[in-house]
Design a protein around this motif. Structure first.
Motif, PDB file in Angstrom:
ATOM      1  N   ALA A  86       0.687  -1.226  -0.121  1.00  0.00           N
ATOM      2  CA  ALA A  86      -0.038  -0.003  -0.093  1.00  0.00           C
ATOM      3  C   ALA A  86       0.831   1.210  -0.028  1.00  0.00           C
ATOM      4  N   ARG A  87       1.863   1.278   0.736  1.00  0.00           N
ATOM      5  CA  ARG A  87       2.881   2.090   0.759  1.00  0.00           C
ATOM      6  C   ARG A  87       3.693   2.454  -0.555  1.00  0.00           C
ATOM      7  N   ARG A  88       3.892   1.367  -1.241  1.00  0.00           N
ATOM      8  CA  ARG A  88       4.410   1.652  -2.534  1.00  0.00           C
ATOM      9  C   ARG A  88       3.576   2.062  -3.515  1.00  0.00           C
ATOM     10  N   LEU A  89       2.294   1.742  -3.475  1.00  0.00           N
ATOM     11  CA  LEU A  89       1.264   2.253  -4.487  1.00  0.00           C
ATOM     12  C   LEU A  89       1.145   3.744  -4.108  1.00  0.00           C
ATOM     13  N   ALA A  90       1.091   4.322  -3.000  1.00  0.00           N
ATOM     14  CA  ALA A  90       1.119   5.576  -2.810  1.00  0.00           C
ATOM     15  C   ALA A  90       2.288   6.474  -3.365  1.00  0.00           C
ATOM     16  N   THR A  91       3.457   5.744  -3.240  1.00  0.00           N
ATOM     17  CA  THR A  91       4.524   6.225  -3.783  1.00  0.00           C
ATOM     18  C   THR A  91       4.561   6.372  -5.591  1.00  0.00           C
ATOM     19  N   LEU A  92       4.057   5.297  -6.053  1.00  0.00           N
ATOM     20  CA  LEU A  92       3.783   5.386  -7.720  1.00  0.00           C
ATOM     21  C   LEU A  92       3.009   6.328  -8.161  1.00  0.00           C
ATOM     22  N   LEU A  93       1.884   6.445  -7.219  1.00  0.00           N
ATOM     23  CA  LEU A  93       0.741   7.430  -7.574  1.00  0.00           C
ATOM     24  C   LEU A  93       1.297   8.877  -7.412  1.00  0.00           C
ATOM     25  N   ALA A  94       2.098   8.981  -6.371  1.00  0.00           N
ATOM     26  CA  ALA A  94       2.315  10.317  -6.250  1.00  0.00           C
ATOM     27  C   ALA A  94       3.638  10.889  -7.250  1.00  0.00           C
ATOM     28  N   ASP A  95       4.195  10.094  -7.949  1.00  0.00           N
ATOM     29  CA  ASP A  95       5.182  10.542  -9.077  1.00  0.00           C
ATOM     30  C   ASP A  95       4.063  10.564 -10.408  1.00  0.00           C
ATOM     31  N   ARG A  96       4.223  11.937 -10.693  1.00  0.00           N
ATOM     32  CA  ARG A  96       3.446  12.204 -11.838  1.00  0.00           C
ATOM     33  C   ARG A  96       4.304  12.867 -12.979  1.00  0.00           C
ATOM     34  N   PRO A 131      -9.006   2.189   0.057  1.00  0.00           N
ATOM     35  CA  PRO A 131     -10.031   3.173  -0.479  1.00  0.00           C
ATOM     36  C   PRO A 131      -9.341   4.721  -0.359  1.00  0.00           C
ATOM     37  N   GLN A 132      -8.257   4.996   0.402  1.00  0.00           N
ATOM     38  CA  GLN A 132      -7.703   6.190   0.394  1.00  0.00           C
ATOM     39  C   GLN A 132      -6.780   6.495  -1.009  1.00  0.00           C
ATOM     40  N   ALA A 133      -6.647   5.296  -1.750  1.00  0.00           N
ATOM     41  CA  ALA A 133      -5.861   5.579  -2.954  1.00  0.00           C
ATOM     42  C   ALA A 133      -6.689   5.631  -4.167  1.00  0.00           C
ATOM     43  N   LEU A 134      -8.009   5.624  -4.108  1.00  0.00           N
ATOM     44  CA  LEU A 134      -9.026   5.466  -5.036  1.00  0.00           C
ATOM     45  C   LEU A 134      -8.943   6.618  -6.042  1.00  0.00           C
ATOM     46  N   PRO A 135      -9.089   7.923  -5.437  1.00  0.00           N
ATOM     47  CA  PRO A 135      -9.002   9.196  -5.990  1.00  0.00           C
ATOM     48  C   PRO A 135      -7.503   9.505  -6.860  1.00  0.00           C
ATOM     49  N   ALA A 136      -6.479   9.148  -6.195  1.00  0.00           N
ATOM     50  CA  ALA A 136      -5.455   9.280  -7.028  1.00  0.00           C
ATOM     51  C   ALA A 136      -5.404   8.286  -8.346  1.00  0.00           C
ATOM     52  N   LEU A 137      -5.786   7.037  -7.841  1.00  0.00           N
ATOM     53  CA  LEU A 137      -5.875   5.888  -8.900  1.00  0.00           C
ATOM     54  C   LEU A 137      -6.692   6.268 -10.080  1.00  0.00           C
ATOM     55  N   LEU A 152      -8.947   0.074 -13.412  1.00  0.00           N
ATOM     56  CA  LEU A 152     -10.347  -0.281 -12.776  1.00  0.00           C
ATOM     57  C   LEU A 152     -10.583  -1.546 -12.334  1.00  0.00           C
ATOM     58  N   ALA A 153      -9.817  -2.523 -12.806  1.00  0.00           N
ATOM     59  CA  ALA A 153     -10.079  -3.827 -12.237  1.00  0.00           C
ATOM     60  C   ALA A 153      -9.398  -3.792 -10.669  1.00  0.00           C
ATOM     61  N   PHE A 154      -8.486  -3.212 -10.408  1.00  0.00           N
ATOM     62  CA  PHE A 154      -7.936  -3.232  -9.086  1.00  0.00           C
ATOM     63  C   PHE A 154      -9.100  -2.195  -8.269  1.00  0.00           C
ATOM     64  N   ALA A 155      -9.466  -1.235  -8.793  1.00  0.00           N
ATOM     65  CA  ALA A 155     -10.125  -0.313  -8.032  1.00  0.00           C
ATOM     66  C   ALA A 155     -11.709  -0.918  -7.730  1.00  0.00           C
ATOM     67  N   GLY A 156     -12.164  -1.900  -8.359  1.00  0.00           N
ATOM     68  CA  GLY A 156     -13.270  -2.512  -8.010  1.00  0.00           C
ATOM     69  C   GLY A 156     -14.503  -1.767  -8.200  1.00  0.00           C
ATOM     70  N   PRO A 157     -15.465  -2.346  -7.567  1.00  0.00           N
ATOM     71  CA  PRO A 157     -16.915  -1.561  -7.675  1.00  0.00           C
ATOM     72  C   PRO A 157     -16.936  -0.320  -7.065  1.00  0.00           C
ATOM     73  N   ARG A 158     -16.236   0.185  -6.070  1.00  0.00           N
ATOM     74  CA  ARG A 158     -16.120   1.483  -5.666  1.00  0.00           C
ATOM     75  C   ARG A 158     -15.605   2.537  -6.626  1.00  0.00           C
ATOM     76  N   ALA A 159     -14.675   2.138  -7.852  1.00  0.00           N
ATOM     77  CA  ALA A 159     -14.360   3.160  -8.823  1.00  0.00           C
ATOM     78  C   ALA A 159     -15.811   3.569  -9.370  1.00  0.00           C
ATOM     79  N   LEU A 160     -16.553   2.546  -9.853  1.00  0.00           N
ATOM     80  CA  LEU A 160     -17.878   3.163 -10.417  1.00  0.00           C
ATOM     81  C   LEU A 160     -18.771   4.125  -9.365  1.00  0.00           C
ATOM     82  N   TRP A 161     -18.826   3.647  -8.136  1.00  0.00           N
ATOM     83  CA  TRP A 161     -19.602   4.520  -6.993  1.00  0.00           C
ATOM     84  C   TRP A 161     -18.996   6.061  -7.279  1.00  0.00           C
ATOM     85  N   LEU A 162     -17.517   6.004  -7.251  1.00  0.00           N
ATOM     86  CA  LEU A 162     -17.116   7.409  -7.089  1.00  0.00           C
ATOM     87  C   LEU A 162     -17.046   8.174  -8.452  1.00  0.00           C
ATOM     88  N   ALA A 163     -16.942   7.348  -9.593  1.00  0.00           N
ATOM     89  CA  ALA A 163     -17.421   8.008 -10.951  1.00  0.00           C
ATOM     90  C   ALA A 163     -18.870   8.578 -11.154  1.00  0.00           C
TER      91      ALA A 163
END
Length: 559
Positions: A86-96, A131-137, A152-163
Motif C-alpha cells: 500500500a505504501r509502494r502504491l502511494a509512492t507510485l501514484l505520487a510520481d506524476r 479506499p484512500q488511494a482510489l482518487p489518485a488511482l 479499474l479492475a484493481f479499483a473494483g466496484p467503488r471506482a464506479l461509485w466514485l465515478a
C-alpha cells in the motif's frame, strides 16, 4: 445580518448589480459610482459597493431543497493490500513526472512507468485497492488510457461509485460493461430478454458480450431475434461481438449477414467466416484463390505463377471482397490479395504439390507477384492463427532480410510472432537481435511475454553493451532501454553490475555518450531492484518494506 446600511455602505440600496458591472466595464474615470462618499477614491468605492451588493444578493437566496444523500459505497470483498504494498502504491501514484521529455533522464527510475506492472501483479493476487488511494488511482487512469483496464479492475466496484459522483471520472462508467449498469444473471432468461428489448445500446452490447463469453449460442440467438430491426451501426457493433466464442455454429447466421444492406456489416461477416476454415465462404474463397495461383513445372525448377482476377463479380462482393482499391493500388492485385487472405491456408498444400508451408514460401514466384502473395499469406496466418505458416513466413531470424523469402515487413513480422508460443517467440527475437542489433527490434520486443526469457534478456543487454562500446549515439536506444527496465527479469540486476562504470570514450563517440550509458545502466539496475522489491511486497506474507530504492544497492539486495 442586519439589513440597515452601515457607515461603510456608500451605495444606495437602489443601485443595481447591472449598474455596478457597467461602471466596472467602462472604468471609474469615465463613469463614477453612484453616491460616492467625499474623500473616497472612485475605484475603492466601486469595490465596496460590489462587496455589499454581493452580500445582499446571497442573503436574499432561498435555501435549496437538500440533495438526496448518496448510497453507501459497495463493499469490496477482496483481501486488503499488505501494508508495504500500500505504501509502494502511494509512492507510485505520487510520481506524476511521467519520465523525461527527451534527452538525459538521469539514473532515477520512472515510477509511473512501473505502475502498470504493479497493477497487473496486484490484480493477479486479487487484492482490493485501499479506499484512500482510489482518487489518485482514478486521476492517473484519467490521464493515461493504457492504465484504465488494470486500474479499474484493481479499483473494483467503488471506482464506479466514485465515478457517479465526479464528472472527471466518468470515463470509468464508459469503460465498464453497460456503462456501469448491473447485468442480469444469464440464467434468468426473462430478465435477459427484457434488457435486450428495452435496454440502452451500451447495456445491450455488454449483455451480448457477457453471453458470448459464457453461452455463445444464447447470445447469437438473442441477436438473431432482433437483427432485422437493428440500426446498421448497431448491427455492425453487435456482429463484432461474435468474435468471442466464434465457432462453426455461428456460420448460418453469418452467412445470412452476408446479404446485409450495409457494406461494413457484410465485410465483417465475411471476415468472421474466413476465420472458420471449414465454412462455406472459406471454401468458395479457396476455389477462387486456387484458380489464380498455380505451380509451374515447365522451367528448370518449380515456381509459382499468378493470374490475378480479371473482375470482381457480385459473388465476390457478397463474400466480402471490396471492389474499389485504395489509391495507388491496382485493381487486380487488390482483388487477389483479398482472395488469398480469406482462403484456408490448408488449401495450398494440395494445390502446390503436397509441399509444406516452409517449402511453399521458399518457392520463387514469377512476374513480381511474390510480395503481394506473401503479404496475403501473412494476413491469412494472422487471421487463422496458424503457427506453421507464421513460422515459415518469418523465416530464420539470421536471414539477411530476417523475414523469409517474402520480404515480410516489420509490422507483419510482429503480428506473425503473436501466433507462436511465448518461448518460440522470444527465441526468434533473440536471434534477430543477435544478428541485426536493436535498430529494428523495438516493435518485435513489444509482442514478447514479460518478463523476457533469459536468452532474450541476454540478447538485449549484449546488444546495448555493444552499442555502448561502439560509441553509438546513446539517445537512439532510449526506447529499448525503457522496455528493458519494464521487461527484463529482475534477477538480471546482479549481472548488470559490470556495466555501471563510465567507459573510456572513443574518439568517434557521441560527446558525453559514456556518461549517458552509465546513467542509463544505473537506472536499469535500480529499476530492476525496485521491481524485485515490489514483487516481494505483494506476496501475501511480505516482510516489512525498507525505504524505497533510489540508488543502486549491493548485489545481495536484488533478492
Amino acid at each position: 445580518m442586519n439589513g440597515a446600511p452601515t457607515g461603510g455602505d456608500t451605495t444606495a440600496p437602489e443601485s443595481s448589480w447591472e449598474e455596478l458591472v457597467t461602471t466596472a466595464l467602462l472604468g471609474t474615470d469615465r463613469r463614477a459610482p453612484a453616491q460616492v462618499a467625499p474623500g473616497r477614491a472612485a475605484p475603492v468605492a466601486l469595490l465596496d459597493a460590489a462587496a455589499v451588493a454581493t452580500v445582499r444578493r446571497r442573503a436574499g437566496l432561498r435555501p435549496a431543497r437538500a440533495a438526496r444523500r448518496p448510497e453507501r459505497a459497495p463493499a469490496d470483498p477482496r483481501p486488503p493490500l499488505p501494508a508495504a504494498a500500500a505504501r509502494r502504491l502511494a509512492t507510485l501514484l505520487a510520481d506524476r513526472s511521467g519520465g523525461g521529455s527527451g534527452g538525459r533522464r538521469g539514473s532515477s527510475p520512472d515510477l509511473m512507468e512501473l505502475l502498470p506492472q504493479w497493477l497487473a501483479a496486484a490484480n493477479a493476487h486479487g487484492y482490493a485497492a485501499p479506499p484512500q488511494a482510489l482518487p489518485a488511482l482514478l486521476d492517473a487512469a484519467r490521464g493515461r488510457t493504457d492504465l484504465r483496464p488494470a486500474a479499474l479492475a484493481f479499483a473494483g466496484p467503488r471506482a464506479l461509485w466514485l465515478a457517479r459522483l465526479n464528472p472527471d471520472w466518468r470515463f470509468a462508467l464508459r469503460a465498464a460493461p453497460g456503462g456501469g449498469a448491473t447485468l442480469p444473471d444469464p440464467e434468468d432468461a426473462e430478465a435477459v430478454r427484457r434488457l435486450w428489448r428495452e435496454g440502452l445500446f451500451a447495456e445491450r452490447a455488454a449483455l451480448l458480450g457477457a453471453l458470448r463469453a459464457r453461452t455463445p449460442g444464447w447470445g447469437r440467438e438473442l441477436l438473431a431475434s432482433t437483427w432485422a430491426t437493428e440500426r446498421a451501426e448497431d448491427r455492425l457493433m453487435f456482429l463484432d461481438s461474435l468474435r468471442t466464442g466464434l465457432s462453426e455454429a455461428d456460420e448460418p447466421f453469418l452467412e445470412q449477414a452476408l446479404g446485409d444492406r450495409s457494406r461494413n456489416v457484410r465485410a465483417t461477416a465475411a471476415e468472421l467466416l474466413s476465420a472458420l476454415p471449414g465454412s462455406a465462404l472459406a471454401a468458395r474463397m479457396a476455389v477462387r484463390a486456387t484458380a489464380c495461383v498455380a505451380l509451374d513445372r515447365t522451367g528448370d525448377a518449380p515456381a509459382i505463377v499468378v493470374e490475378a482476377p480479371l473482375e470482381c463479380d457480385p459473388g465476390m462482393e457478397r463474400d466480402g471482397v471490396v471492389a474499389t482499391p485504395p489509391a495507388g493500388r491496382g485493381e487486380r492485385s487488390w482483388w487477389l490479395g483479398q482472395l488469398v487472405e480469406a482462403a484456408p491456408l490448408g488449401t495450398w498444400r494440395g494445390r502446390l504439390g503436397g509441399r509444406t508451408a516452409e517449402e511453399i514460401v521458399a518457392l520463387p514466384v514469377a512476374d513480381g507477384w511474390q510480395g503481394e502473395l506473401h503479404a496475403a499469406w501473412c494476413r491469412a496466418a494472422v487471421r487463422q492463427r496458424d503457427a506453421a505458416w507464421s513460422r515459415a513466413l518469418l523465416g530464420s531470424p539470421s536471414a539477411p532480410e530476417a523475414g523469409g523469402p517474402g520480404a515480410v515487413s516489420l509490422a507483419e513480422r510482429a503480428k506473425l510472432l503473436a501466433a507462436l508460443d511465448p518461448a518460440e517467440r522470444a527465441a526468434w527475437v533473440a536471434g534477430f537481435i543477435a544478428t541485426h542489433g536493436l535498430s529494428e527490434a523495438f516493435q518485435l520486443l513489444g509482442v514478447c511475454a514479460v518478463p523476457w526469457a533469459p536468452a532474450l534478456g541476454q540478447a538485449v543487454v549484449d546488444a546495448l553493451n555493444i552499442a555502448r562500446d561502439a560509441g553509438s549515439y546513446p539517445w537512439s536506444f532510449s526506447g529499448v532501454m525503457g522496455l528493458a527496465e519494464r521487461c527484463l527479469d529482475p534477477g538480471d540486476a546482479v549481472r548488470l553490475e559490470a556495466l555501471l562504470a563510465i567507459p573510456d570514450e572513443r574518439e568517434d563517440a557521441a560527446p558525453g555518450a559514456g556518461g549517458y550509458w552509465a546513467e542509463a545502466f544505473q537506472r536499469l539496475v535500480t529499476t530492476l531492484r525496485l521491481r524485485a522489491a515490489m514483487t516481494r511486497e505483494l506476496a501475501p506474507s511480505a516482510p516489512p518494506a525498507e525505504a524505497p530504492e533510489t540508488a543502486a544497492q549491493p548485489p545481495e539486495a536484488a533478492g
